[in-house]
Design a protein around this motif. Structure first.
Motif, PDB file in Angstrom:
ATOM      1  N   UNK A 175      15.784  67.820  59.135  1.00 12.82           N
ATOM      2  CA  UNK A 175      15.392  69.038  58.435  1.00 12.82           C
ATOM      3  C   UNK A 175      15.709  69.019  56.950  1.00 12.82           C
ATOM      4  N   UNK A 176      16.675  68.199  56.567  1.00 12.91           N
ATOM      5  CA  UNK A 176      17.010  68.084  55.148  1.00 12.91           C
ATOM      6  C   UNK A 176      15.988  67.200  54.437  1.00 12.91           C
ATOM      7  N   UNK A 177      16.074  67.180  53.122  1.00 11.70           N
ATOM      8  CA  UNK A 177      15.238  66.258  52.346  1.00 11.70           C
ATOM      9  C   UNK A 177      15.989  64.949  52.140  1.00 11.70           C
ATOM     10  N   UNK A 178      15.232  63.877  52.114  1.00 11.63           N
ATOM     11  CA  UNK A 178      15.808  62.551  51.826  1.00 11.63           C
ATOM     12  C   UNK A 178      15.251  62.082  50.491  1.00 11.63           C
ATOM     13  N   UNK A 179      16.106  61.498  49.697  1.00  6.94           N
ATOM     14  CA  UNK A 179      15.650  60.919  48.435  1.00  6.94           C
ATOM     15  C   UNK A 179      16.123  59.469  48.377  1.00  6.94           C
ATOM     16  N   UNK A 180      15.177  58.569  48.319  1.00  7.26           N
ATOM     17  CA  UNK A 180      15.479  57.144  48.247  1.00  7.26           C
ATOM     18  C   UNK A 180      15.130  56.667  46.844  1.00  7.26           C
ATOM     19  N   UNK A 181      16.078  56.010  46.217  1.00  7.26           N
ATOM     20  CA  UNK A 181      15.900  55.591  44.830  1.00  7.26           C
ATOM     21  C   UNK A 181      15.703  54.093  44.692  1.00  7.26           C
ATOM     22  N   UNK A 182      15.034  53.737  43.615  1.00 13.76           N
ATOM     23  CA  UNK A 182      14.719  52.328  43.376  1.00 13.76           C
ATOM     24  C   UNK A 182      14.662  52.112  41.867  1.00 13.76           C
ATOM     25  N   UNK A 183      15.181  50.990  41.421  1.00 14.92           N
ATOM     26  CA  UNK A 183      15.007  50.611  40.023  1.00 14.92           C
ATOM     27  C   UNK A 183      14.360  49.246  39.949  1.00 14.92           C
ATOM     28  N   UNK A 206       8.650  45.812  33.056  1.00 10.52           N
ATOM     29  CA  UNK A 206       7.903  46.932  32.483  1.00 10.52           C
ATOM     30  C   UNK A 206       6.396  46.746  32.585  1.00 10.52           C
ATOM     31  N   UNK A 207       5.951  45.551  32.953  1.00  8.39           N
ATOM     32  CA  UNK A 207       4.506  45.333  33.072  1.00  8.39           C
ATOM     33  C   UNK A 207       3.988  45.622  34.476  1.00  8.39           C
ATOM     34  N   UNK A 208       4.839  46.186  35.317  1.00  9.08           N
ATOM     35  CA  UNK A 208       4.393  46.545  36.672  1.00  9.08           C
ATOM     36  C   UNK A 208       3.201  47.479  36.595  1.00  9.08           C
ATOM     37  N   UNK A 209       2.196  47.206  37.393  1.00  9.04           N
ATOM     38  CA  UNK A 209       1.004  48.057  37.377  1.00  9.04           C
ATOM     39  C   UNK A 209       1.045  49.112  38.467  1.00  9.04           C
ATOM     40  N   UNK A 210       1.512  48.717  39.636  1.00  9.47           N
ATOM     41  CA  UNK A 210       1.631  49.654  40.748  1.00  9.47           C
ATOM     42  C   UNK A 210       3.021  49.544  41.354  1.00  9.47           C
ATOM     43  N   UNK A 211       3.481  50.665  41.873  1.00  9.58           N
ATOM     44  CA  UNK A 211       4.758  50.679  42.595  1.00  9.58           C
ATOM     45  C   UNK A 211       4.515  51.302  43.956  1.00  9.58           C
ATOM     46  N   UNK A 247       6.918  62.756  48.276  1.00 13.81           N
ATOM     47  CA  UNK A 247       6.756  62.925  46.838  1.00 13.81           C
ATOM     48  C   UNK A 247       7.332  61.703  46.144  1.00 13.81           C
ATOM     49  N   UNK A 248       6.526  61.087  45.314  1.00 10.86           N
ATOM     50  CA  UNK A 248       6.983  59.928  44.549  1.00 10.86           C
ATOM     51  C   UNK A 248       7.132  60.348  43.097  1.00 10.86           C
ATOM     52  N   UNK A 249       8.280  60.030  42.526  1.00 11.33           N
ATOM     53  CA  UNK A 249       8.513  60.280  41.113  1.00 11.33           C
ATOM     54  C   UNK A 249       8.727  58.952  40.399  1.00 11.33           C
ATOM     55  N   UNK A 250       8.082  58.800  39.277  1.00 10.69           N
ATOM     56  CA  UNK A 250       8.221  57.573  38.497  1.00 10.69           C
ATOM     57  C   UNK A 250       8.669  57.903  37.085  1.00 10.69           C
ATOM     58  N   UNK A 299      12.550  52.967  34.239  1.00  8.17           N
ATOM     59  CA  UNK A 299      12.143  52.052  35.323  1.00  8.17           C
ATOM     60  C   UNK A 299      12.786  52.487  36.641  1.00  8.17           C
ATOM     61  N   UNK A 300      12.606  53.751  36.937  1.00  4.62           N
ATOM     62  CA  UNK A 300      13.196  54.340  38.129  1.00  4.62           C
ATOM     63  C   UNK A 300      12.107  54.987  38.971  1.00  4.62           C
TER      64      UNK A 300
END
Lengths: 110, 114
Positions: free
Chosen positions: A15-23, A27-32, A62-65, A70-71
């Motif tokens: 029932x809670x929200x999960x937030x998974x982080x990535x770094x 910087x030339x990444x086109x898609x994540x 929800x994806x946040x960039x 670079x997060x």
């Protein structure tokens, strides 16, 4: 060299929200991407975001960039026990070069 | 989404034998497919890029004579682990991009060499 880093474990209550982080470092990444892997199975594409976008929402995901830092993060709303799995963050620079993080094991407790 | 099928899902073989793993794109054509290896509790490591009509491209440190890749058609790539040894035991996963930025993965093959 370039690396994709994630925390290895996350535990939340149902029932809670999960937030998974990535770094990531390239910087030339086109898609994540975010992939989900259940035990003994292949990878299931959950969602992806183009590098010139800040946010993408798809139902409970929800994806946040933050390209400057670079997060990348993946938020799962109303987390269910069926969401328990390993979540991989990946970056793509070209179609031939996709790099994965080590994966975050999400455990959802009832 | 597009479907990529991998076969077999698991295989046990004796040391010294060869094992073939198939990766098929079921509802689209894939001129390129990727083969990954995943050790327990670790991430995916790209082994090679399979190219239809030409030789595969191997990542540094991957023995091309040990891991033979054949992209036989626009819907099939095979990975053959030759003269398998216990250290080759791993989870092998293939993927195929479908025109856009998405890459679709097979369900993986768990290889155990005894």
């Amino acid at each position: 060299g370039e690396d994709v880093e994630q925390s290895l474990f996350l535990s939340v209550r149902e029932g809670d929200s999960s937030v998974i982080n990535c770094t990531y470092t390239d910087s030339s990444s086109t898609y994540l991407y975010w992939y989900k892997q259940e035990p003994g199975a292949g990878l299931q594409l959950l969602t992806y975001i183009f590098s010139n976008m800040d946010m993408k929402q798809d139902q409970r995901l929800t994806v946040l960039l933050n390209k400057k830092d670079k997060h990348l993060s993946l938020r799962i709303a109303d987390t269910q026990t069926g969401d328990s799995a390993i979540y991989f963050c990946a970056e793509s620079i070209s179609n031939n070069d996709m790099r994965f993080g080590a994966g975050t094991r999400l455990t959802v407790k009832p | 989404g597009a479907v990529v099928s991998q076969h077999p899902s698991w295989v046990i073989c004796k040391s010294g034998t060869s094992v073939k793993i198939e990766c098929r794109s079921l509802d689209f054509q894939a001129t390129t497919m990727f083969w990954y290896r995943q050790f327990p509790k670790q991430s995916l490591m790209l082994m090679a890029t399979s190219n239809e009509g030409s030789k595969a491209t191997y990542e540094q440190g991957v023995e091309k004579d040990k891991f033979l890749i054949n992209h036989a058609s626009l819907t099939l790539s095979t990975l053959t682990v030759t003269s398998a040894h216990p250290e080759d035991s791993s989870f092998y996963i293939c993927s195929a991009p479908n025109q856009g930025p998405e890459a679709f993965f097979g369900q993986g093959t768990r290889l155990t060499v005894v």
